[in-house]
Scaffold this motif. Structure first.
Motif, PDB file in Angstrom:
ATOM      1  N   THR B  22       0.843  -1.136   0.113  1.00 35.56           N
ATOM      2  CA  THR B  22       0.109   0.129   0.128  1.00 35.56           C
ATOM      3  C   THR B  22       0.719   1.332  -0.032  1.00 35.56           C
ATOM      4  O   THR B  22       0.241   2.333   0.005  1.00 35.56           O
ATOM      5  CB  THR B  22      -0.947  -0.182   1.046  1.00 35.56           C
ATOM      6  OG1 THR B  22      -0.070   0.219   2.401  1.00 35.56           O
ATOM      7  CG2 THR B  22      -1.631  -1.239   1.116  1.00 35.56           C
ATOM      8  N   VAL B  26       2.298   7.069  -5.120  1.00 35.82           N
ATOM      9  CA  VAL B  26       1.069   7.653  -5.535  1.00 35.82           C
ATOM     10  C   VAL B  26      -0.085   7.350  -4.476  1.00 35.82           C
ATOM     11  O   VAL B  26      -1.123   7.396  -4.637  1.00 35.82           O
ATOM     12  CB  VAL B  26       0.565   7.034  -6.803  1.00 35.82           C
ATOM     13  CG1 VAL B  26       1.535   7.596  -8.008  1.00 35.82           C
ATOM     14  CG2 VAL B  26       0.519   5.529  -6.968  1.00 35.82           C
ATOM     15  N   SER B  27       0.341   6.598  -3.338  1.00 37.91           N
ATOM     16  CA  SER B  27      -0.627   6.429  -2.175  1.00 37.91           C
ATOM     17  C   SER B  27      -1.174   7.635  -1.544  1.00 37.91           C
ATOM     18  O   SER B  27      -0.303   8.499  -1.317  1.00 37.91           O
ATOM     19  CB  SER B  27       0.143   5.522  -1.036  1.00 37.91           C
ATOM     20  OG  SER B  27       0.493   4.352  -1.700  1.00 37.91           O
ATOM     21  N   PRO B  28      -2.334   7.638  -1.133  1.00 37.30           N
ATOM     22  CA  PRO B  28      -3.019   8.849  -0.318  1.00 37.30           C
ATOM     23  C   PRO B  28      -2.203   8.871   1.120  1.00 37.30           C
ATOM     24  O   PRO B  28      -2.362   7.644   1.681  1.00 37.30           O
ATOM     25  CB  PRO B  28      -4.432   8.727  -0.387  1.00 37.30           C
ATOM     26  CG  PRO B  28      -4.602   7.330  -0.585  1.00 37.30           C
ATOM     27  CD  PRO B  28      -3.251   6.666  -1.532  1.00 37.30           C
ATOM     28  N   PRO B  29      -1.624   9.909   1.313  1.00 36.17           N
ATOM     29  CA  PRO B  29      -0.656   9.786   2.562  1.00 36.17           C
ATOM     30  C   PRO B  29      -1.344   9.658   3.801  1.00 36.17           C
ATOM     31  O   PRO B  29      -0.834   8.822   4.691  1.00 36.17           O
ATOM     32  CB  PRO B  29      -0.035  11.375   2.505  1.00 36.17           C
ATOM     33  CG  PRO B  29      -0.399  11.823   1.629  1.00 36.17           C
ATOM     34  CD  PRO B  29      -1.534  11.297   0.770  1.00 36.17           C
ATOM     35  N   THR B  30      -2.396  10.112   4.080  1.00 41.22           N
ATOM     36  CA  THR B  30      -2.995   9.820   5.647  1.00 41.22           C
ATOM     37  C   THR B  30      -3.465   8.323   5.559  1.00 41.22           C
ATOM     38  O   THR B  30      -3.355   7.799   6.526  1.00 41.22           O
ATOM     39  CB  THR B  30      -4.211  10.876   5.754  1.00 41.22           C
ATOM     40  OG1 THR B  30      -3.942  12.066   5.250  1.00 41.22           O
ATOM     41  CG2 THR B  30      -4.832  10.745   7.259  1.00 41.22           C
ATOM     42  N   LEU B  31      -4.200   7.850   4.423  1.00 49.17           N
ATOM     43  CA  LEU B  31      -4.603   6.558   4.627  1.00 49.17           C
ATOM     44  C   LEU B  31      -3.559   5.554   4.892  1.00 49.17           C
ATOM     45  O   LEU B  31      -3.223   4.477   5.583  1.00 49.17           O
ATOM     46  CB  LEU B  31      -5.516   6.075   3.393  1.00 49.17           C
ATOM     47  CG  LEU B  31      -5.793   4.439   3.249  1.00 49.17           C
ATOM     48  CD1 LEU B  31      -6.875   4.344   4.232  1.00 49.17           C
ATOM     49  CD2 LEU B  31      -6.492   3.968   1.702  1.00 49.17           C
ATOM     50  N   THR B  32      -2.304   6.031   4.165  1.00 47.07           N
ATOM     51  CA  THR B  32      -1.128   4.927   4.115  1.00 47.07           C
ATOM     52  C   THR B  32      -0.527   4.936   5.463  1.00 47.07           C
ATOM     53  O   THR B  32      -0.299   3.807   5.955  1.00 47.07           O
ATOM     54  CB  THR B  32      -0.159   5.457   3.049  1.00 47.07           C
ATOM     55  OG1 THR B  32      -0.667   5.550   1.662  1.00 47.07           O
ATOM     56  CG2 THR B  32       0.945   4.434   2.920  1.00 47.07           C
ATOM     57  N   ILE B  35      -3.050   2.722   7.822  1.00 40.85           N
ATOM     58  CA  ILE B  35      -2.829   1.286   7.541  1.00 40.85           C
ATOM     59  C   ILE B  35      -1.484   0.889   8.278  1.00 40.85           C
ATOM     60  O   ILE B  35      -1.752  -0.084   9.080  1.00 40.85           O
ATOM     61  CB  ILE B  35      -2.616   0.969   6.046  1.00 40.85           C
ATOM     62  CG1 ILE B  35      -3.927   1.360   5.461  1.00 40.85           C
ATOM     63  CG2 ILE B  35      -2.264  -0.306   5.787  1.00 40.85           C
ATOM     64  CD1 ILE B  35      -3.908   1.255   3.814  1.00 40.85           C
ATOM     65  N   GLU B 107     -12.724   9.421  11.650  1.00 40.65           N
ATOM     66  CA  GLU B 107     -13.725   8.449  11.285  1.00 40.65           C
ATOM     67  C   GLU B 107     -13.498   7.909  10.181  1.00 40.65           C
ATOM     68  O   GLU B 107     -13.446   6.878   9.625  1.00 40.65           O
ATOM     69  CB  GLU B 107     -15.168   8.951  11.781  1.00 40.65           C
ATOM     70  CG  GLU B 107     -16.004   7.831  11.923  1.00 40.65           C
ATOM     71  CD  GLU B 107     -17.302   8.711  12.249  1.00 40.65           C
ATOM     72  OE1 GLU B 107     -17.426   9.615  13.074  1.00 40.65           O
ATOM     73  OE2 GLU B 107     -18.433   7.820  12.282  1.00 40.65           O
ATOM     74  N   ARG B 108     -13.375   8.801   9.025  1.00 35.19           N
ATOM     75  CA  ARG B 108     -13.251   8.491   7.692  1.00 35.19           C
ATOM     76  C   ARG B 108     -12.346   7.525   7.342  1.00 35.19           C
ATOM     77  O   ARG B 108     -12.272   6.635   6.827  1.00 35.19           O
ATOM     78  CB  ARG B 108     -12.957   9.806   6.504  1.00 35.19           C
ATOM     79  CG  ARG B 108     -14.285  10.578   6.726  1.00 35.19           C
ATOM     80  CD  ARG B 108     -13.712  11.789   5.735  1.00 35.19           C
ATOM     81  NE  ARG B 108     -14.739  12.827   5.501  1.00 35.19           N
ATOM     82  CZ  ARG B 108     -14.743  13.477   4.408  1.00 35.19           C
ATOM     83  NH1 ARG B 108     -13.776  13.416   3.478  1.00 35.19           N
ATOM     84  NH2 ARG B 108     -15.798  14.203   3.953  1.00 35.19           N
ATOM     85  N   ILE B 109     -11.017   8.012   7.800  1.00 42.60           N
ATOM     86  CA  ILE B 109      -9.889   7.189   7.489  1.00 42.60           C
ATOM     87  C   ILE B 109      -9.954   5.825   8.379  1.00 42.60           C
ATOM     88  O   ILE B 109      -9.549   5.059   7.852  1.00 42.60           O
ATOM     89  CB  ILE B 109      -8.610   8.035   7.804  1.00 42.60           C
ATOM     90  CG1 ILE B 109      -8.187   9.327   7.016  1.00 42.60           C
ATOM     91  CG2 ILE B 109      -7.263   6.998   7.812  1.00 42.60           C
ATOM     92  CD1 ILE B 109      -8.138   8.843   5.286  1.00 42.60           C
ATOM     93  N   LEU B 112     -11.896   3.715   6.146  1.00 43.87           N
ATOM     94  CA  LEU B 112     -11.105   3.181   5.020  1.00 43.87           C
ATOM     95  C   LEU B 112     -10.059   2.405   5.131  1.00 43.87           C
ATOM     96  O   LEU B 112      -9.842   1.103   4.527  1.00 43.87           O
ATOM     97  CB  LEU B 112     -10.827   4.435   4.291  1.00 43.87           C
ATOM     98  CG  LEU B 112     -11.805   5.251   3.740  1.00 43.87           C
ATOM     99  CD1 LEU B 112     -11.382   6.666   3.046  1.00 43.87           C
ATOM    100  CD2 LEU B 112     -12.612   4.538   2.697  1.00 43.87           C
TER     101      LEU B 112
END
Lengths: 289, 289
Positions: B22, B26-32, B35, B107-109, B112
């Protein structure tokens, strides 16, 4: 020609068979109802139809496998809608003209329904009794790439939480990826090299995203069955905000032509071209034409 | 004997390899980041260790496959924690002594991240270059059954939204199912009939659930790294509420003995028995003994 419509006709039956795996005497009743509600009556089923059409064009020598992966793609799409509509994301009260999942069943069950549909997609696919287990593993890789991070739906949704965002990358992940998966998986399920089919999904996904942007700006909530002006409300990128409406429509038409032109040489090439043009007509509100 | 500890030692390396899928430019930084935060430093890794121990006991003739499925099981467990801690479920501010995922990333992150970890589990497993594709499909079926509805984690969580609930069925789905999957998958990854291993996971899962109930009642939030008295707060079933503490501890001990006795005849039977007894000692707070 009639064969593909027969195949697509079986899609609803296959979706019912998948959802039935969650419906037993020991199933938690509310979640079970919510899973059914999230999948039926459903929307246009564009992605699984694309997958089945590509499989058909490639000879469809394992109809059960192509049907299972098309069904899995639609289940993953339904899962993404369940989570996208949640209060912390779009907070959408309606979907397909009905209360959205969380509006009807509450937030907990809406989250669990999304989770359960993701799992169900892989369960139903893995239960296929195909003799081409190599294709099955490739299909799981295609689906996980198109939904996960960094290239798939979930990454696309996560980009909405970032301040610095590339419109192309965002749209490609949030909408394009599942269209690419649908066309690639259609070829893989029939044992074909998916490489030339990837671009078909890319163009169609981009066209679909622009049509969605146009509908969000000039559509009618009653016709769409969901609220409009959501991109403006949530400050999300929208092609019509960054350009003129007529330019957006021109761009849509160009992408449809590109889609048609990119369809590789195959036994049902002409049929597939006509199908794309026919579907394209349904995507833009009549008011815009 | 040293071999299994070597194998388990590689688990962290394998989890890092999975999470690395992951982490791209090109990964979205916050989600990365989220995880990574959801998986490391992690808890006791009980489920993947069970899976690897059973594979080891069965000869472990495909070490990459057993490691990949053990890793997938831990990723699915981490996904369930990400969603369980959400405001609409447990609303837990801490986990493993740190801010919970939604407390740290929103909450969103958190939603996800749970979704992304589910996908990652199947992606990492499907990317295994095993030559036993039949085992791989069986493993996907085992994992999806243990997580989905009606028999798995998600169904267990959904039972919390029902008024009429069977304690046994609830615990079996919410906790037992992933223990059963760990023991069954351990055998399947090594090409063994998983039937006799199922009961090992069932007993150990039940023991673990009772230990969790005991810790929730008499444990210490600092030691546990998460809030206590959550079952009472959320009016969830808890074995210590429906019986005496000493009875709950007796029940735990009986289940550990049953687990040990149910371990099938295999090359490392004695080792596995000792491992279970050793792990059991860690599960009950010293104050209770």
């Amino acid at each position: 020609m009639s064969n593909i419509f027969h195949v697509i006709g079986n899609l609803e039956q296959s979706l019912h068979a998948a959802v039935a795996l969650t419906q037993t005497k020991v199933s938690p009743p509310t979640l079970t109802s919510a899973i059914e509600y999230a999948v039926f009556p459903g929307g246009a089923r564009v992605r699984p139809q694309l997958c089945l059409s590509v499989s058909h064009a490639c000879g469809n020598d394992d109809p059960q496998l192509s049907m299972r992966v098309a069904t899995a793609i639609e289940l993953l799409h339904c899962a993404s809608l369940a989570h996208d509509d949640l209060p912390c994301f779009d907070n959408a009260a309606t979907r397909r003209g009905m209360p959205s999942l969380h509006a009807r069943f509450g937030e907990r069950i809406a989250i669990l329904t999304g989770d359960a549909l993701i799992i169900l997609a892989f369960q139903y696919l893995a239960q296929s009794d195909t003799r081409y287990l190599d294709r099955l593993t490739l299909l799981i890789q295609t689906l996980t790439t198109s939904v996960g991070s960094p290239y798939g739906l979930i990454a696309g949704q996560a980009w909405e939480s970032e301040s610095d965002i590339s419109l192309k990358q965002y749209h490609h992940a949030k909408t394009g990826a599942l269209f690419v998966a649908a066309s690639v998986a259609g070829a893989q399920a029939a044992g074909f090299d998916p490489t030339p089919w990837r671009v078909v999904g890319e163009h169609l996904g981009s066209a679909y995203q622009i049509a969605d942007d146009i509908r969000d700006v000039i559509g009618n909530a009653d016709d769409l069955g969901k609220p409009i002006s959501q991109d403006q409300k949530h400050q999300r990128p929208n092609a019509v905000h960054s350009t003129q409406l007529t330019d957006a429509i021109d761009c849509f038409n160009t992408l449809i032509i590109k889609t048609v032109e990119s369809i590789p040489n195959c036994s049902h090439q002409q049929f597939l071209k006509e199908l794309v043009l026919q579907q394209a007509d349904r995507l833009i509100p009549k008011a815009a034409i």
